[in-house]
Design an enzyme around this catalytic site. Sequence first.
Site, PDB file in Angstrom:
ATOM      1  N   ARG A   1      82.763  27.379  68.104  1.00 40.91           N
ATOM      2  CA  ARG A   1      83.879  28.176  67.536  1.00 40.91           C
ATOM      3  C   ARG A   1      84.495  27.623  66.257  1.00 40.91           C
ATOM      4  O   ARG A   1      85.502  28.179  65.780  1.00 40.91           O
ATOM      5  CB  ARG A   1      84.995  28.386  68.569  1.00 40.91           C
ATOM      6  CG  ARG A   1      84.572  28.950  69.909  1.00 40.91           C
ATOM      7  CD  ARG A   1      83.945  30.323  69.803  1.00 40.91           C
ATOM      8  NE  ARG A   1      83.839  30.964  71.117  1.00 40.91           N
ATOM      9  CZ  ARG A   1      82.843  31.764  71.466  1.00 40.91           C
ATOM     10  NH1 ARG A   1      81.872  32.042  70.614  1.00 40.91           N
ATOM     11  NH2 ARG A   1      82.829  32.317  72.663  1.00 40.91           N
TER      12      ARG A   1
ATOM     13  N   ASN B   1      77.080  32.140  65.878  1.00 43.50           N
ATOM     14  CA  ASN B   1      78.075  33.225  65.796  1.00 43.50           C
ATOM     15  C   ASN B   1      79.472  32.673  65.530  1.00 43.50           C
ATOM     16  O   ASN B   1      80.396  32.817  66.306  1.00 43.50           O
ATOM     17  CB  ASN B   1      78.043  34.124  67.047  1.00 43.50           C
ATOM     18  CG  ASN B   1      78.360  33.403  68.344  1.00 43.50           C
ATOM     19  OD1 ASN B   1      78.267  32.181  68.430  1.00 43.50           O
ATOM     20  ND2 ASN B   1      78.736  34.162  69.367  1.00 43.50           N
TER      21      ASN B   1
ATOM     22  N   ASP C   1      72.385  34.854  68.789  1.00 39.79           N
ATOM     23  CA  ASP C   1      72.972  34.885  70.132  1.00 39.79           C
ATOM     24  C   ASP C   1      74.398  35.419  70.143  1.00 39.79           C
ATOM     25  O   ASP C   1      75.199  35.112  69.277  1.00 39.79           O
ATOM     26  CB  ASP C   1      72.966  33.503  70.777  1.00 39.79           C
ATOM     27  CG  ASP C   1      73.545  33.572  72.168  1.00 39.79           C
ATOM     28  OD1 ASP C   1      72.867  34.086  73.053  1.00 39.79           O
ATOM     29  OD2 ASP C   1      74.718  33.187  72.348  1.00 39.79           O
TER      30      ASP C   1
ATOM     31  N   HIS D   1      68.723  36.553  72.346  1.00 43.45           N
ATOM     32  CA  HIS D   1      69.666  37.050  73.353  1.00 43.45           C
ATOM     33  C   HIS D   1      69.106  38.404  73.794  1.00 43.45           C
ATOM     34  O   HIS D   1      69.330  39.417  73.136  1.00 43.45           O
ATOM     35  CB  HIS D   1      71.055  37.189  72.720  1.00 43.45           C
ATOM     36  CG  HIS D   1      72.102  37.756  73.614  1.00 43.45           C
ATOM     37  ND1 HIS D   1      73.302  37.114  73.837  1.00 43.45           N
ATOM     38  CD2 HIS D   1      72.149  38.894  74.353  1.00 43.45           C
ATOM     39  CE1 HIS D   1      74.042  37.842  74.674  1.00 43.45           C
ATOM     40  NE2 HIS D   1      73.364  38.942  74.993  1.00 43.45           N
TER      41      HIS D   1
ATOM     42  N   HIS E   1      69.477  32.399  78.241  1.00 37.08           N
ATOM     43  CA  HIS E   1      70.115  32.847  79.489  1.00 37.08           C
ATOM     44  C   HIS E   1      69.382  33.949  80.280  1.00 37.08           C
ATOM     45  O   HIS E   1      69.908  35.048  80.440  1.00 37.08           O
ATOM     46  CB  HIS E   1      71.568  33.271  79.253  1.00 37.08           C
ATOM     47  CG  HIS E   1      71.861  34.044  78.007  1.00 37.08           C
ATOM     48  ND1 HIS E   1      71.173  35.185  77.639  1.00 37.08           N
ATOM     49  CD2 HIS E   1      72.795  33.831  77.043  1.00 37.08           C
ATOM     50  CE1 HIS E   1      71.687  35.640  76.507  1.00 37.08           C
ATOM     51  NE2 HIS E   1      72.649  34.840  76.121  1.00 37.08           N
TER      52      HIS E   1
ATOM     53  N   ASP F   1      75.496  27.993  77.645  1.00 34.59           N
ATOM     54  CA  ASP F   1      76.181  29.148  77.042  1.00 34.59           C
ATOM     55  C   ASP F   1      77.700  28.971  77.128  1.00 34.59           C
ATOM     56  O   ASP F   1      78.437  29.934  77.336  1.00 34.59           O
ATOM     57  CB  ASP F   1      75.732  30.472  77.681  1.00 34.59           C
ATOM     58  CG  ASP F   1      76.093  31.679  76.819  1.00 34.59           C
ATOM     59  OD1 ASP F   1      76.609  31.490  75.697  1.00 34.59           O
ATOM     60  OD2 ASP F   1      75.863  32.819  77.274  1.00 34.59           O
TER      61      ASP F   1
ATOM     62  N   HIS G   1      87.017  31.148  75.103  1.00 35.85           N
ATOM     63  CA  HIS G   1      87.772  32.306  74.611  1.00 35.85           C
ATOM     64  C   HIS G   1      89.263  32.087  74.819  1.00 35.85           C
ATOM     65  O   HIS G   1      89.676  31.456  75.788  1.00 35.85           O
ATOM     66  CB  HIS G   1      87.353  33.591  75.345  1.00 35.85           C
ATOM     67  CG  HIS G   1      86.039  34.124  74.876  1.00 35.85           C
ATOM     68  ND1 HIS G   1      85.801  34.487  73.574  1.00 35.85           N
ATOM     69  CD2 HIS G   1      84.890  34.357  75.555  1.00 35.85           C
ATOM     70  CE1 HIS G   1      84.548  34.921  73.458  1.00 35.85           C
ATOM     71  NE2 HIS G   1      83.971  34.849  74.647  1.00 35.85           N
TER      72      HIS G   1
HETATM   73  O1  DOR Z   1      79.092  36.091  77.266  1.00 41.73           O
HETATM   74  C1  DOR Z   1      78.670  35.642  76.212  1.00 41.73           C
HETATM   75  N1  DOR Z   1      79.502  35.119  75.291  1.00 41.73           N
HETATM   76  N2  DOR Z   1      77.368  35.655  75.967  1.00 41.73           N
HETATM   77  C2  DOR Z   1      76.865  35.303  74.767  1.00 41.73           C
HETATM   78  O2  DOR Z   1      75.673  35.297  74.608  1.00 41.73           O
HETATM   79  C3  DOR Z   1      77.775  34.953  73.654  1.00 41.73           C
HETATM   80  C4  DOR Z   1      79.015  34.384  74.169  1.00 41.73           C
HETATM   81  C5  DOR Z   1      80.090  34.235  73.143  1.00 41.73           C
HETATM   82  O3  DOR Z   1      79.810  33.827  72.018  1.00 41.73           O
HETATM   83  O4  DOR Z   1      81.254  34.475  73.478  1.00 41.73           O
END
Ligand code: DOR
Length: 422
Positions: A57, A87, A147, A174, A228, A301, A305
């Site tokens: 992040r 990402n 991903d 993914h 995954h 993974d 959040h």
């Molecule tokens: O649930 C998920 N969250 N699956 C993923 O592949 C990406 C990840 C995320 O970046 O939050």
Amino acid sequence: MRDLLITGAALADGTTGDVGVRDGVFVAAGDVRDPERIDADGLLVLPGLVDPHTHLREPGREETETVATGTAAAARGGFTAVHAMANLDPVTDTAEAAEYLAALAARTASAEVVVVGSVTKGLGGEQLSEMGLMHASAAGVRMFSDDGRCVMDPLVMRRALTYAKTFDAVIAQHAQDTRLAGTGACCHESEISGRLGLPGWPAQAESTIIARDVELAELAGGRLHVCHVSTAEGVEVIRWAKRRGIAVTAEVTPHHLYLGTREVEGYDTTFKVNPPLRTDEHIEAVRGALADGTIDMVGTDHAPHAREDKDHPFDIALPGMIGLEQALGVVVETMVDTGRLDWPTLVERMSSAPARLTRSATQGRPIALGEPANLVLVDASARSVVDRDASASKSRNNPYHGRDLPDPVVATVWAGRVTHRR
Ligand code: DOR
């Protein structure tokens, strides 16, 4: 950096001895000077764990995780290397972005950060990102992945595999076909999605992409890694592809080994994840596949959040759960304590195989004289109740909170440095 002397630890194969560390490499116990001592009587010493799939992040969402906090969580989980998914914001799709992340890690990380570049610009799925420049950069990128999103266009996927092959890089997919699910799909399509009134992802949204991609890997002659894997159908396709000699590897997450659709009954968005938690037959299939090697490795993974992104109705909350700190405990619970995996094979699945994925020269190596000193000390019988507030991660979306689980990690050493000690 102070020398280290670890006494009395047993290796995965059962042999016991003292381990010395000096200048970041393993040396004979007699060759250390004024060492920091760790009494490891009754403990196992294993090569440091390697996570092929971590979301850090930073840059972009530093309030949910940074390189410093994510790798601190990794160290607590016994990891000495993590692959940092692309990402981010900005997306890791240029040499500059890759070098920025590598430099940030060099300053702030408690574990090696292996930079993953995106397959497509801005994760847009259309134009290939600067894969060759990222590879040639100081970050030396060897793995590419969108991903979080599936590379949907087969021609883009074919070109990515063909291009990556020229510098021996791997494309990590993914595998989740968004066109096979309705908008707002957020749990496994099954009896439970109907009963809870939630739009579902069928297992085939995963397995049909895997089937397409192993065929494309064969066509392109490139290396494919499937992130995954969560379904029995996906496992069967990978088994077929490996028998055929296609260059494919696969990972399973701790949460897909341990948690199932029943967790979703209370609409707790902590359990919303992509791919979704599955039913018992799928859990049994991925456990069996990790045991027999059809699934090569475990990938966390780890997906931090913020609370405000999870505090929503189930169908619109962000998917993802954290997992670096509990990963080994969950694998011990589901695979070792059930007799399905012995310790040497666990080392293969959680250290050697993920290190080989990006051709690491320093990770996934044996505990032996002259090798880089990356290790985890393990108490195979320790257990504790997980407390999400005790985490080194900045986020609290921990699906294991309140559960009694193995708590094996006693200490972690990365490149000769103690990065975690209980
Ligand atoms: O649930 C998920 N969250 N699956 C993923 O592949 C990406 C990840 C995320 O970046 O939050």
